[in-house]
Motif scaffolding. Structure first.
Motif, PDB file in Angstrom:
ATOM      1  N   GLN A  82     -40.611  23.410  34.033  1.00  0.00           N
ATOM      2  CA  GLN A  82     -41.064  24.772  34.358  1.00  0.00           C
ATOM      3  C   GLN A  82     -42.069  24.795  35.498  1.00  0.00           C
ATOM      4  O   GLN A  82     -42.730  25.810  35.702  1.00  0.00           O
ATOM      5  CB  GLN A  82     -41.689  25.419  33.113  1.00  0.00           C
ATOM      6  N   LEU A  83     -42.162  23.713  36.267  1.00  0.00           N
ATOM      7  CA  LEU A  83     -43.148  23.649  37.345  1.00  0.00           C
ATOM      8  C   LEU A  83     -42.477  23.783  38.713  1.00  0.00           C
ATOM      9  O   LEU A  83     -41.516  23.077  39.022  1.00  0.00           O
ATOM     10  CB  LEU A  83     -43.913  22.318  37.291  1.00  0.00           C
ATOM     11  N   MET A  84     -43.019  24.685  39.533  1.00  0.00           N
ATOM     12  CA  MET A  84     -42.607  24.820  40.924  1.00  0.00           C
ATOM     13  C   MET A  84     -43.830  24.592  41.803  1.00  0.00           C
ATOM     14  O   MET A  84     -44.850  25.268  41.639  1.00  0.00           O
ATOM     15  CB  MET A  84     -42.006  26.205  41.190  1.00  0.00           C
ATOM     16  N   SER A  85     -43.745  23.642  42.717  1.00  0.00           N
ATOM     17  CA  SER A  85     -44.864  23.373  43.615  1.00  0.00           C
ATOM     18  C   SER A  85     -44.588  24.010  44.972  1.00  0.00           C
ATOM     19  O   SER A  85     -43.439  24.182  45.377  1.00  0.00           O
ATOM     20  CB  SER A  85     -45.099  21.872  43.769  1.00  0.00           C
ATOM     21  N   VAL A  86     -45.660  24.369  45.665  1.00  0.00           N
ATOM     22  CA  VAL A  86     -45.551  25.045  46.952  1.00  0.00           C
ATOM     23  C   VAL A  86     -46.328  24.268  47.990  1.00  0.00           C
ATOM     24  O   VAL A  86     -47.520  23.991  47.817  1.00  0.00           O
ATOM     25  CB  VAL A  86     -46.084  26.498  46.871  1.00  0.00           C
ATOM     26  N   MET A  87     -45.662  23.914  49.081  1.00  0.00           N
ATOM     27  CA  MET A  87     -46.269  23.224  50.196  1.00  0.00           C
ATOM     28  C   MET A  87     -46.340  24.198  51.366  1.00  0.00           C
ATOM     29  O   MET A  87     -45.303  24.624  51.890  1.00  0.00           O
ATOM     30  CB  MET A  87     -45.441  21.986  50.582  1.00  0.00           C
ATOM     31  N   MET A  88     -47.544  24.564  51.753  1.00  0.00           N
ATOM     32  CA  MET A  88     -47.741  25.523  52.841  1.00  0.00           C
ATOM     33  C   MET A  88     -49.131  25.340  53.419  1.00  0.00           C
ATOM     34  O   MET A  88     -49.992  24.696  52.792  1.00  0.00           O
ATOM     35  CB  MET A  88     -47.558  26.960  52.329  1.00  0.00           C
ATOM     36  N   PRO A  89     -49.407  25.869  54.607  1.00  0.00           N
ATOM     37  CA  PRO A  89     -50.759  25.736  55.167  1.00  0.00           C
ATOM     38  C   PRO A  89     -51.801  26.373  54.263  1.00  0.00           C
ATOM     39  O   PRO A  89     -51.566  27.431  53.669  1.00  0.00           O
ATOM     40  CB  PRO A  89     -50.649  26.484  56.501  1.00  0.00           C
ATOM     41  N   PHE A  90     -52.960  25.720  54.143  1.00  0.00           N
ATOM     42  CA  PHE A  90     -54.077  26.293  53.378  1.00  0.00           C
ATOM     43  C   PHE A  90     -54.831  27.246  54.300  1.00  0.00           C
ATOM     44  O   PHE A  90     -55.873  26.926  54.851  1.00  0.00           O
ATOM     45  CB  PHE A  90     -55.002  25.184  52.877  1.00  0.00           C
ATOM     46  N   ASP A  91     -54.297  28.425  54.483  1.00  0.00           N
ATOM     47  CA  ASP A  91     -54.833  29.395  55.432  1.00  0.00           C
ATOM     48  C   ASP A  91     -54.820  30.761  54.774  1.00  0.00           C
ATOM     49  O   ASP A  91     -53.847  31.120  54.074  1.00  0.00           O
ATOM     50  CB  ASP A  91     -53.973  29.397  56.700  1.00  0.00           C
ATOM     51  N   ALA A  92     -55.870  31.546  55.007  1.00  0.00           N
ATOM     52  CA  ALA A  92     -55.965  32.864  54.378  1.00  0.00           C
ATOM     53  C   ALA A  92     -54.801  33.759  54.753  1.00  0.00           C
ATOM     54  O   ALA A  92     -54.410  34.646  53.982  1.00  0.00           O
ATOM     55  CB  ALA A  92     -57.292  33.526  54.767  1.00  0.00           C
ATOM     56  N   GLY A  93     -54.223  33.529  55.919  1.00  0.00           N
ATOM     57  CA  GLY A  93     -53.101  34.352  56.352  1.00  0.00           C
ATOM     58  C   GLY A  93     -51.854  34.167  55.514  1.00  0.00           C
ATOM     59  O   GLY A  93     -50.915  34.973  55.614  1.00  0.00           O
ATOM     60  N   PHE A  94     -51.829  33.133  54.695  1.00  0.00           N
ATOM     61  CA  PHE A  94     -50.672  32.876  53.842  1.00  0.00           C
ATOM     62  C   PHE A  94     -50.915  33.295  52.394  1.00  0.00           C
ATOM     63  O   PHE A  94     -50.067  33.051  51.533  1.00  0.00           O
ATOM     64  CB  PHE A  94     -50.297  31.391  53.890  1.00  0.00           C
ATOM     65  N   ALA A  95     -52.045  33.919  52.104  1.00  0.00           N
ATOM     66  CA  ALA A  95     -52.366  34.282  50.721  1.00  0.00           C
ATOM     67  C   ALA A  95     -51.332  35.241  50.139  1.00  0.00           C
ATOM     68  O   ALA A  95     -50.879  35.069  48.995  1.00  0.00           O
ATOM     69  CB  ALA A  95     -53.764  34.897  50.656  1.00  0.00           C
ATOM     70  N   SER A  96     -50.943  36.249  50.906  1.00  0.00           N
ATOM     71  CA  SER A  96     -49.965  37.218  50.409  1.00  0.00           C
ATOM     72  C   SER A  96     -48.581  36.589  50.271  1.00  0.00           C
ATOM     73  O   SER A  96     -47.804  36.958  49.384  1.00  0.00           O
ATOM     74  CB  SER A  96     -49.902  38.430  51.347  1.00  0.00           C
ATOM     75  N   VAL A  97     -48.276  35.651  51.135  1.00  0.00           N
ATOM     76  CA  VAL A  97     -46.999  34.940  51.037  1.00  0.00           C
ATOM     77  C   VAL A  97     -46.960  34.118  49.752  1.00  0.00           C
ATOM     78  O   VAL A  97     -45.973  34.130  49.010  1.00  0.00           O
ATOM     79  CB  VAL A  97     -46.788  34.030  52.265  1.00  0.00           C
ATOM     80  N   TYR A  98     -48.055  33.419  49.481  1.00  0.00           N
ATOM     81  CA  TYR A  98     -48.122  32.627  48.254  1.00  0.00           C
ATOM     82  C   TYR A  98     -48.011  33.524  47.029  1.00  0.00           C
ATOM     83  O   TYR A  98     -47.344  33.169  46.050  1.00  0.00           O
ATOM     84  CB  TYR A  98     -49.417  31.827  48.219  1.00  0.00           C
ATOM     85  N   ALA A  99     -48.615  34.704  47.077  1.00  0.00           N
ATOM     86  CA  ALA A  99     -48.519  35.641  45.959  1.00  0.00           C
ATOM     87  C   ALA A  99     -47.066  36.038  45.723  1.00  0.00           C
ATOM     88  O   ALA A  99     -46.612  36.149  44.572  1.00  0.00           O
ATOM     89  CB  ALA A  99     -49.382  36.870  46.227  1.00  0.00           C
ATOM     90  N   ALA A 100     -46.301  36.243  46.792  1.00  0.00           N
ATOM     91  CA  ALA A 100     -44.887  36.598  46.649  1.00  0.00           C
ATOM     92  C   ALA A 100     -44.092  35.450  46.031  1.00  0.00           C
ATOM     93  O   ALA A 100     -43.199  35.665  45.197  1.00  0.00           O
ATOM     94  CB  ALA A 100     -44.309  36.968  48.012  1.00  0.00           C
TER      95      ALA A 100
END
Length: 282
Positions: free
Chosen positions: A155-173
């Motif tokens: 049940q685990l999904m990991s996400v690899m993406m830049p640690f940048d505030a501009g991606f916060a909404s993307v991570y939420a999606a």
């Protein structure tokens, strides 16, 4: 000793049955006698043995190792429930067939014992054969550590993406898509289990059922992490805001392109949810 239960499996439904007449096929008479009470199998004693759950065939069929947790005889069938051993990864029948002599599964030169539903008992140490012959240790990297055997959290999904505030909404999606598919979504910056972040990143990838990699901006860290995920054999979902950010070597793989605005993130969530559902077989 170990059980061999050969039949069709739906790995999401850990209940099954076996025709009582198929009990102890391809089993030495002396071994079978140890697990019989009169004319019936001694299910309580059989349940103490590890079990090889294997579909018919000698090709790319998937087989698993585990134990029978409960069993009863009803209407000429043995109906049972089973659990899988998380320390033993899925294997292919072809891999086991190459070791059929060591597993005492070579009794018929026509391979009938690989093409007929049955429940057998073998007087062999299953785990010794698997760990020494079928499932050898993988080469160990020096930059980070990975366990000898996989322990994927379903049940685990990991996400690899830049640690940048501009991606916060993307991570939420992405998280919303995971929740819709009953997955727990995690990024490496949300955990602190090891002294070095690379170890946390690799551990998160290694445990994940699915890895989402956002290649937007051609971030070298994300490229490195995507390579690790592919090497470890994970289901990788590539997303990006620009198809030009996908490296040449990965452009043959399908990816999800999205816009980083409200409408685009809704579309991203929907596309991810559909892809995740396909991978999970929902």
């Amino acid at each position: 000793m170990f059980n061999v239960i050969m039949r069709h499996y739906d790995w999401n439904d850990q209940t099954a049955s076996m025709d009582l007449r198929r009990m102890f096929e391809h089993t030495d008479e002396g071994v079978a006698a140890q697990f019989q009470d009169g004319n019936f199998p001694a299910l309580d004693r059989l349940m103490r043995l590890p079990c090889l759950f294997i579909p018919e065939g000698i090709g790319d069929e998937i087989c698993r190792v585990g134990t029978v947790t409960s069993a009863r005889i009803t209407n000429g069938e043995v109906r049972f429930e089973y659990t899988l051993d998380p320390d033993v990864p899925p294997m292919q029948n072809s891999t086991l067939h190459a070791q059929k002599g060591r597993l005492d599964m070579d009794r018929d030169r026509h391979n009938f014992d690989w093409h007929r539903n049955h429940w057998a008992v073998k007087d062999i140490d299953l785990y010794r054969i698997l760990f020494r012959s079928v499932n050898p240790r993988r080469q160990r990297p020096s930059v980070f550590n990975i366990p000898e055997h996989e322990r994927i959290e379903a049940q685990l999904m990991s996400v690899m993406m830049p640690f940048d505030a501009g991606f916060a909404s993307v991570y939420a999606a992405i998280q919303e898509a995971g929740v819709a598919c009953n997955l727990l979504t995690r990024r490496a910056d949300e955990i602190w289990e090891a002294p070095g972040i690379i170890q946390d990143v690799v551990s998160l990838i290694d445990r994940a059922r699915i890895v989402v990699c956002d290649l937007t901006g051609r971030n070298p860290n994300v490229f490195y992490e995507a390579g690790i995920a592919h090497t470890l054999g994970r289901e990788v979902i590539i997303i990006t805001q620009s198809e030009h950010d996908v490296p040449f070597d990965l452009r043959h793989l399908r990816h999800i392109r999205y816009l980083n605005n409200n409408e685009g993130r809704v579309a991203l969530r929907q596309a991810l949810q559909a892809r995740i559902a396909t991978i999970l077989g929902h």
